[in-house]
Design a protein around this motif. Structure first.
Motif, PDB file in Angstrom:
ATOM      1  N   MET A 109      -4.495  -1.508  -5.673  1.00 17.55           N
ATOM      2  CA  MET A 109      -5.467  -0.872  -5.069  1.00 17.55           C
ATOM      3  C   MET A 109      -6.101  -1.080  -3.943  1.00 17.55           C
ATOM      4  SD  MET A 109      -7.436   0.299  -8.818  1.00 17.55           S
ATOM      5  CE  MET A 109      -8.668   1.014  -7.552  1.00 17.55           C
ATOM      6  N   LEU A 110      -6.457  -2.702  -3.791  1.00 13.35           N
ATOM      7  CA  LEU A 110      -6.735  -3.126  -2.491  1.00 13.35           C
ATOM      8  C   LEU A 110      -5.828  -2.959  -1.443  1.00 13.35           C
ATOM      9  CD1 LEU A 110      -8.961  -6.456  -3.647  1.00 13.35           C
ATOM     10  CD2 LEU A 110      -9.856  -3.984  -2.869  1.00 13.35           C
ATOM     11  N   ALA A 111      -4.459  -3.305  -1.784  1.00 11.43           N
ATOM     12  CA  ALA A 111      -3.600  -3.338  -0.683  1.00 11.43           C
ATOM     13  C   ALA A 111      -3.245  -1.704  -0.083  1.00 11.43           C
ATOM     14  CB  ALA A 111      -2.137  -3.865  -1.312  1.00 11.43           C
ATOM     15  N   LYS A 112      -3.291  -0.776  -1.114  1.00 10.71           N
ATOM     16  CA  LYS A 112      -3.168   0.495  -0.942  1.00 10.71           C
ATOM     17  C   LYS A 112      -4.434   1.055  -0.064  1.00 10.71           C
ATOM     18  CE  LYS A 112      -2.265   5.272  -2.955  1.00 10.71           C
ATOM     19  NZ  LYS A 112      -2.255   5.855  -4.176  1.00 10.71           N
ATOM     20  N   GLN A 113      -5.701   0.567  -0.227  1.00  9.08           N
ATOM     21  CA  GLN A 113      -6.618   1.103   0.468  1.00  9.08           C
ATOM     22  C   GLN A 113      -6.681   0.272   1.793  1.00  9.08           C
ATOM     23  OE1 GLN A 113     -10.261  -0.278  -1.531  1.00  9.08           O
ATOM     24  NE2 GLN A 113      -9.955   1.324  -3.343  1.00  9.08           N
ATOM     25  N   THR A 114      -6.320  -0.777   1.830  1.00  6.51           N
ATOM     26  CA  THR A 114      -6.129  -1.609   3.002  1.00  6.51           C
ATOM     27  C   THR A 114      -5.197  -0.882   4.087  1.00  6.51           C
ATOM     28  OG1 THR A 114      -6.566  -3.512   2.310  1.00  6.51           O
ATOM     29  CG2 THR A 114      -5.555  -3.737   4.548  1.00  6.51           C
ATOM     30  N   LYS A 115      -3.960  -0.334   3.604  1.00  9.93           N
ATOM     31  CA  LYS A 115      -2.900   0.454   4.253  1.00  9.93           C
ATOM     32  C   LYS A 115      -3.353   1.640   4.857  1.00  9.93           C
ATOM     33  CE  LYS A 115       1.773   1.922   3.917  1.00  9.93           C
ATOM     34  NZ  LYS A 115       3.052   2.191   2.747  1.00  9.93           N
ATOM     35  N   VAL A 116      -4.197   2.343   4.107  1.00  7.41           N
ATOM     36  CA  VAL A 116      -4.689   3.734   4.388  1.00  7.41           C
ATOM     37  C   VAL A 116      -5.844   3.655   5.541  1.00  7.41           C
ATOM     38  CG1 VAL A 116      -6.107   5.865   3.353  1.00  7.41           C
ATOM     39  CG2 VAL A 116      -4.290   4.871   1.993  1.00  7.41           C
ATOM     40  N   GLN A 117      -6.352   2.583   5.324  1.00 10.25           N
ATOM     41  CA  GLN A 117      -7.506   2.193   6.454  1.00 10.25           C
ATOM     42  C   GLN A 117      -6.924   1.897   7.768  1.00 10.25           C
ATOM     43  OE1 GLN A 117     -10.197  -1.068   5.388  1.00 10.25           O
ATOM     44  NE2 GLN A 117     -11.568  -0.593   6.974  1.00 10.25           N
ATOM     45  N   ARG A 118      -5.919   1.112   7.686  1.00  8.16           N
ATOM     46  CA  ARG A 118      -5.274   0.862   8.980  1.00  8.16           C
ATOM     47  C   ARG A 118      -4.514   1.876   9.715  1.00  8.16           C
ATOM     48  NH1 ARG A 118      -1.931  -4.884   7.132  1.00  8.16           N
ATOM     49  NH2 ARG A 118      -3.881  -6.266   7.141  1.00  8.16           N
ATOM     50  N   GLU A 143      -4.817  -6.844 -14.772  1.00 15.84           N
ATOM     51  CA  GLU A 143      -5.934  -6.230 -14.052  1.00 15.84           C
ATOM     52  C   GLU A 143      -6.031  -6.630 -12.544  1.00 15.84           C
ATOM     53  OE1 GLU A 143      -8.012  -3.783 -15.188  1.00 15.84           O
ATOM     54  OE2 GLU A 143      -6.965  -3.737 -17.185  1.00 15.84           O
ATOM     55  N   GLN A 144      -5.621  -7.984 -12.490  1.00 17.69           N
ATOM     56  CA  GLN A 144      -5.619  -8.550 -11.133  1.00 17.69           C
ATOM     57  C   GLN A 144      -4.557  -7.785 -10.479  1.00 17.69           C
ATOM     58  OE1 GLN A 144      -5.383 -12.558 -11.510  1.00 17.69           O
ATOM     59  NE2 GLN A 144      -7.508 -12.889 -12.442  1.00 17.69           N
ATOM     60  N   ARG A 145      -3.447  -7.669 -11.036  1.00 18.97           N
ATOM     61  CA  ARG A 145      -2.342  -7.053 -10.092  1.00 18.97           C
ATOM     62  C   ARG A 145      -2.916  -5.481  -9.829  1.00 18.97           C
ATOM     63  NH1 ARG A 145       2.862  -8.948 -13.488  1.00 18.97           N
ATOM     64  NH2 ARG A 145       3.142 -11.197 -12.809  1.00 18.97           N
ATOM     65  N   LYS A 146      -3.474  -4.951 -10.814  1.00 22.44           N
ATOM     66  CA  LYS A 146      -3.876  -3.712 -10.622  1.00 22.44           C
ATOM     67  C   LYS A 146      -4.824  -3.464  -9.317  1.00 22.44           C
ATOM     68  CE  LYS A 146      -3.187  -1.663 -15.156  1.00 22.44           C
ATOM     69  NZ  LYS A 146      -3.711  -0.981 -16.329  1.00 22.44           N
ATOM     70  N   MET A 147      -5.681  -4.445  -9.355  1.00 21.69           N
ATOM     71  CA  MET A 147      -6.744  -4.458  -8.298  1.00 21.69           C
ATOM     72  C   MET A 147      -5.987  -4.740  -7.037  1.00 21.69           C
ATOM     73  SD  MET A 147      -9.644  -3.464  -9.467  1.00 21.69           S
ATOM     74  CE  MET A 147     -10.631  -4.062  -8.340  1.00 21.69           C
ATOM     75  N   GLY A 148      -5.117  -5.857  -6.999  1.00 22.37           N
ATOM     76  CA  GLY A 148      -4.374  -6.134  -5.673  1.00 22.37           C
ATOM     77  C   GLY A 148      -3.800  -4.813  -5.279  1.00 22.37           C
TER      78      GLY A 148
END
Length: 307
Positions: A195-204, A188-193
């Motif tokens: 997702m967060l990395a993907k969101q950060t990339k999209v935001q950047r 679950e932590q890997r999935k969340m990580g």
């Protein structure tokens, strides 16, 4: 319904021989029908000798104290709220079954055998609860303890070896469950990580695109100041700090990968070759070159001439 019993002439059977004789006689008369019993059409004489019954009860009665008998006559315990809620849900469920299925004939709640069984079990529960509460109170009044003392020791029904196996089995199951839960948490932590990395990339990417659009507008004269560049510099500085932190962590903890078995001996290390290689690396000697290499003949002659 007609009562069925073995037909006799008013006297009881004293032994198995008499019983067999009566059956043979009934068979010869043709009174026996298919089966083991004979239909009895006469009137049964009911015997209710109260005097003899009371005398027999008095003869078998034992005059023992209450603590040896533990017989009680008490009322029902109060209906607990959770039991009342459970009874209400059961009644509603039963009513819904009658409404949703036309094949089941409707039965009133007071005549419903299923519901009555549930109520009967509840009465048993309340009766037992009342008996326990009152019985414990009477035992305490008689000075009898109802709880095992803290320093109570007794001989185990199972051997220590058997209990050790049971304990080891339980511990293995608990460890397996804990390991499984830990693996689930890591996933679950890997999935969340991710997702967060993907969101950060999209935001950047969105911020970068927005900055480039503002820069184009400034070049075309649609914007009069470059304040958005300050925000971009602050964002770049923040990203640089995070990158520096990542470098420090990578330097301290490594980049992941296989760690197990790195310190295990190999064929070369066991022969002492790894230490020689490390010494050569420290001295700057290339692989395959000898540390104390002998000079050639011409160089040796020149060295002698100099001396």
């Amino acid at each position: 319904m007609a009562d069925f019993e073995l037909q006799d002439s008013g006297s009881e059977f004293d032994s198995e021989d008499n019983s067999d004789a009566e059956l043979q006689a009934a068979f010869e008369r043709g009174d026996l029908k298919p089966g083991l019993n004979v239909e009895f059409s006469g009137q049964r004489n009911k015997i209710n000798d109260i005097t003899k019954l009371l005398a027999k009860a008095h003869a078998i009665r034992l005059d023992l104290p209450w603590v040896e008998r533990l017989d009680m006559i008490n009322n029902l315990a109060p209906l607990a709220p959770e039991l009342a809620v459970q009874l209400e849900k059961h009644e509603q469920k039963r009513a819904n079954q009658f409404k949703g299925n036309a094949k089941i004939p409707y039965v009133r709640p007071e005549e419903d055998p299923v519901l009555n069984d549930f109520k009967r079990e509840m009465l048993f529960h309340r009766q037992a609860q009342s008996a326990v509460l009152e019985g414990i109170k009477r035992l305490h009044e008689l000075g009898i303890k109802t709880r095992r003392p803290d320093d109570y020791f007794a001989e185990m029904a199972k051997s220590d070896e058997h209990m050790q196996k049971v304990r080891a089995n339980l511990m293995a199951k608990q460890q397996g469950q804990a390991k499984s839960e830990r693996i689930k948490q890591i996933r679950e932590q890997r999935k969340m990580g991710k997702m967060l990395a993907k969101q950060t990339k999209v935001q950047r990417e969105a911020e970068k695109k927005e900055m480039l659009d503002k820069l184009k507008k400034f070049r075309k004269g649609k914007l009069k100041n470059l304040d958005f560049l300050e925000d971009a510099k602050a964002l770049e500085s923040k990203q640089k700090q995070s990158a520096d932190k990542r470098k420090l962590r990578n330097k301290k903890f490594g980049f992941g990968g296989k760690k197990k078995g790195l310190k295990r001996n190999t064929k070369s290390s066991a022969a002492g070759l790894d230490s020689e290689k490390s010494t050569r690396r420290q001295r700057g000697v290339k692989a395959g070159a000898s540390v104390n290499k002998r000079l050639g003949k011409s160089r040796r002659m020149k060295a002698k001439g100099r001396k």
